[in-house]
Design a protein around this motif. Sequence first.
Motif: not given
Length: 400
Positions: A150-155, A310-313, A321-324, A390-397
């Motif tokens: 997930f982290s490598a994909y987000a990067q 993973c929640i990424f900022r 950007r914030n992404l879950y 897997w799912k993505t969520e923009e601007q998660p808590e």
Amino acid sequence: MGKALIIGCGGVASAAIHKCCQNSEVFTEICIASRTKAKCDALKEKLEGTTSTKITTAQVDADHVDELTALIKKEKPDVVLNLALPYQDLTIMDACLAAKTHYIDTANYEPEDTAKFEYKWQWAYREKFEKAGITALLGSGFDPGVTGVFSAYAQKHYFDEIHYIDILDCNAGDHGYPFATNFNPEINIREVSARGSYWENGSWVETEPMEIKKVYDFPEIGEKDMYLLHHEELESLALNIKGIKRIRFFMTFGQSYLTHLKCLENVGMTSIEPIEFEGKQIVPLQFLKAVLPDPSSLGPRTKGKTNIGCIFRGIKDGKERNLYIYNVCDHQECYREVGSQAVAYTTGVPAMIGAMMVMTGKWLKPGVFNVEEFDPDPFMEALNRWGLPWKTEEQPELVD
């Protein structure tokens, strides 16, 4: 496509073996090996007639390099998938080196006599594997494993720099027991009893065990208490994710689990120091493991869901950007498919996928690597295909 030697026959191994048999185009043959061959034979009997994968079994003591080496040389697998105990990682790696065979595992090596969770022992094998021309893929479970992918994909796809990662592991399943662990009791209790830590600004910050508690509203589950723990993927992600400032790991626990654990700690039952009992040396935690419910027996009675992600900022095109990115898994759906609850399923599926990545050459280069060091795209595609969408969520808590 090829043959895999799978070492171990517990709950995670059972789930992974089921998925290998579903993926018979890649896994044309598997050999299941364990200290107790009868368990391997029972699983083989259960699966035969449901798959075109050829299944054989063998007995092996994974504490002994010579036994492992002889088995690998006899079976001639394309890969060895280590689903035994983390204590046995190094003996299996040594055997793979001796037989010049690719290696995959799901958790980092842990010395049996101390609660240390570090990659340093396995990373020390980098040059040996590189010179032998074989690949060692470390931590191809869910966490570690999918969380690294997930982290490598987000990067790769969502950020120019990732500054903060919070890994959240929520198990909202109910097995009906006052106290039981969803994976190997000895490993589980060692993890949660150890000091916590997180990585921030280039160094480790240590905490007391279970000292930091947060409440998070998990998609499809709701609000749950979660606690900061040390976890091995923090160590590798701190090195491999560009721009990282802080990484933390949180896991949920119910009050019944925590109350029972505290009582067991107070009477010394979680100790890994040997004691003498009736003239024999025993390890209290190993005795406790023997009397607790076997995690592989929890499948039929566990209801509810898991949510791990993973929640990424970070920064994309100069903007914050914030992404879950996360997966939700249902315990009973997993049980109906492979006979395992979701904790074993979410580890077993990525174990199969990691072995597939190496066998098909998509993740293949000499040396020792963590999952986030390879191209995440084929692994992410395989997650959707093989049962962990897997799912993505923009601007998660956010956790903070």
